[in-house]
Scaffold this motif. Structure first.
Motif, PDB file in Angstrom:
ATOM      1  N   VAL A  21       0.833  -1.206   0.000  1.00 37.83           N
ATOM      2  CA  VAL A  21       0.000   0.000   0.000  1.00 37.83           C
ATOM      3  C   VAL A  21       0.871   1.260   0.000  1.00 37.83           C
ATOM      4  O   VAL A  21       0.591   2.221  -0.721  1.00 37.83           O
ATOM      5  N   LEU A  22       1.940   1.257   0.792  1.00 35.44           N
ATOM      6  CA  LEU A  22       2.831   2.413   0.847  1.00 35.44           C
ATOM      7  C   LEU A  22       3.385   2.754  -0.534  1.00 35.44           C
ATOM      8  O   LEU A  22       3.517   3.921  -0.886  1.00 35.44           O
ATOM      9  N   THR A  23       3.671   1.749  -1.330  1.00 33.75           N
ATOM     10  CA  THR A  23       4.296   1.972  -2.637  1.00 33.75           C
ATOM     11  C   THR A  23       3.304   1.990  -3.797  1.00 33.75           C
ATOM     12  O   THR A  23       3.714   2.101  -4.946  1.00 33.75           O
ATOM     13  N   PHE A  24       2.022   1.910  -3.502  1.00 33.76           N
ATOM     14  CA  PHE A  24       1.005   1.834  -4.561  1.00 33.76           C
ATOM     15  C   PHE A  24       1.159   2.918  -5.623  1.00 33.76           C
ATOM     16  O   PHE A  24       1.108   2.650  -6.819  1.00 33.76           O
ATOM     17  N   MET A  25       1.351   4.171  -5.211  1.00 32.46           N
ATOM     18  CA  MET A  25       1.415   5.251  -6.195  1.00 32.46           C
ATOM     19  C   MET A  25       2.604   5.085  -7.126  1.00 32.46           C
ATOM     20  O   MET A  25       2.561   5.560  -8.260  1.00 32.46           O
ATOM     21  N   PHE A  26       3.650   4.406  -6.682  1.00 28.22           N
ATOM     22  CA  PHE A  26       4.835   4.219  -7.512  1.00 28.22           C
ATOM     23  C   PHE A  26       4.687   3.032  -8.458  1.00 28.22           C
ATOM     24  O   PHE A  26       4.907   3.161  -9.661  1.00 28.22           O
ATOM     25  N   TRP A  27       4.331   1.848  -7.911  1.00 25.47           N
ATOM     26  CA  TRP A  27       4.279   0.688  -8.792  1.00 25.47           C
ATOM     27  C   TRP A  27       3.111   0.766  -9.768  1.00 25.47           C
ATOM     28  O   TRP A  27       3.230   0.298 -10.903  1.00 25.47           O
ATOM     29  N   SER A  28       2.011   1.398  -9.388  1.00 21.39           N
ATOM     30  CA  SER A  28       0.897   1.526 -10.338  1.00 21.39           C
ATOM     31  C   SER A  28       1.272   2.491 -11.459  1.00 21.39           C
ATOM     32  O   SER A  28       0.962   2.243 -12.630  1.00 21.39           O
ATOM     33  N   SER A  29       1.971   3.566 -11.128  1.00 23.62           N
ATOM     34  CA  SER A  29       2.434   4.506 -12.153  1.00 23.62           C
ATOM     35  C   SER A  29       3.486   3.863 -13.043  1.00 23.62           C
ATOM     36  O   SER A  29       3.465   4.030 -14.268  1.00 23.62           O
ATOM     37  N   GLY A  30       4.412   3.123 -12.454  1.00 19.18           N
ATOM     38  CA  GLY A  30       5.438   2.436 -13.238  1.00 19.18           C
ATOM     39  C   GLY A  30       4.843   1.415 -14.186  1.00 19.18           C
ATOM     40  O   GLY A  30       5.262   1.307 -15.350  1.00 19.18           O
ATOM     41  N   LEU A  31       3.852   0.651 -13.707  1.00 17.21           N
ATOM     42  CA  LEU A  31       3.186  -0.326 -14.586  1.00 17.21           C
ATOM     43  C   LEU A  31       2.437   0.361 -15.724  1.00 17.21           C
ATOM     44  O   LEU A  31       2.481  -0.094 -16.872  1.00 17.21           O
ATOM     45  N   ALA A  32       1.752   1.459 -15.415  1.00 17.26           N
ATOM     46  CA  ALA A  32       1.030   2.201 -16.454  1.00 17.26           C
ATOM     47  C   ALA A  32       2.001   2.707 -17.517  1.00 17.26           C
ATOM     48  O   ALA A  32       1.717   2.618 -18.720  1.00 17.26           O
ATOM     49  N   LYS A  33       3.143   3.223 -17.090  1.00 18.70           N
ATOM     50  CA  LYS A  33       4.146   3.708 -18.035  1.00 18.70           C
ATOM     51  C   LYS A  33       4.715   2.563 -18.867  1.00 18.70           C
ATOM     52  O   LYS A  33       4.951   2.700 -20.066  1.00 18.70           O
ATOM     53  N   LEU A  34       4.949   1.440 -18.219  1.00 18.71           N
ATOM     54  CA  LEU A  34       5.494   0.270 -18.912  1.00 18.71           C
ATOM     55  C   LEU A  34       4.512  -0.253 -19.961  1.00 18.71           C
ATOM     56  O   LEU A  34       4.907  -0.615 -21.078  1.00 18.71           O
ATOM     57  N   LEU A  35       3.231  -0.284 -19.614  1.00 17.11           N
ATOM     58  CA  LEU A  35       2.211  -0.814 -20.520  1.00 17.11           C
ATOM     59  C   LEU A  35       1.828   0.166 -21.625  1.00 17.11           C
ATOM     60  O   LEU A  35       1.270  -0.251 -22.644  1.00 17.11           O
TER      61      LEU A  35
END
Length: 149
Positions: A21-35
């Motif tokens: 949960v703490l890192t949600f804003m980072f990994w969700s943004s990174g995945l969106a950028k990757l996809l």
């Protein structure tokens, strides 16, 4: 502390969920950028970051790599540090409210406040996971909440 709450917050699964949960804003943004890499490059260009492709790749690596380190728990201090520095750097690049006026300035200032709070949370995670601290944490303490042990 309530014994149920103490048992809950010291479980490995609670620690894993908390770090995720703490890192949600980072990994969700990174995945969106990757996809959607073209959109990631357009975002870099919008903020004047060039060359866009290498910068977007670096952002994805920091967001996903830092998140993975924090979520895993091992070297979480390193991931938290990388994400904290990244977040601090986004303030003058993407949220320069001091150059704006009116409602837009207020909105961007609120984003900066949120970013500062996230940096604080990452600092707490880094402090709890620092290598020198791991040696002194008793198994029954909440230290493993962050480090994943």
């Amino acid at each position: 502390m309530n014994s149920f709450i103490e048992r809950l917050v010291t479980t490995r699964s609670f620690g894993f969920v908390a770090r995720t949960v703490l890192t949600f804003m980072f990994w969700s943004s990174g995945l969106a950028k990757l996809l959607d890499f073209p959109t990631a490059m357009a975002e870099m260009q919008r903020f004047g970051l060039a060359p866009a492709a290498p910068v977007a790749i670096l952002v994805i690596i920091v967001q996903l790599g830092g998140s993975a380190l924090v979520i895993h728990g091992r070297y979480a201090w390193l991931g938290a540090g990388a994400l904290g520095v990244f977040t601090a750097l986004t303030i003058p690049i993407a949220h320069a409210f001091w150059t704006m006026s009116g409602e837009m300035a207020f909105l961007e200032m609120m984003f900066v406040f949120e970013h500062i709070s996230v940096i604080g949370g990452l600092m707490v995670a880094a402090a709890l996971c620092a290598p020198h601290r791991l040696k002194s944490v008793r198994p029954s303490s909440v230290g493993h909440l962050v480090r994943g042990a």
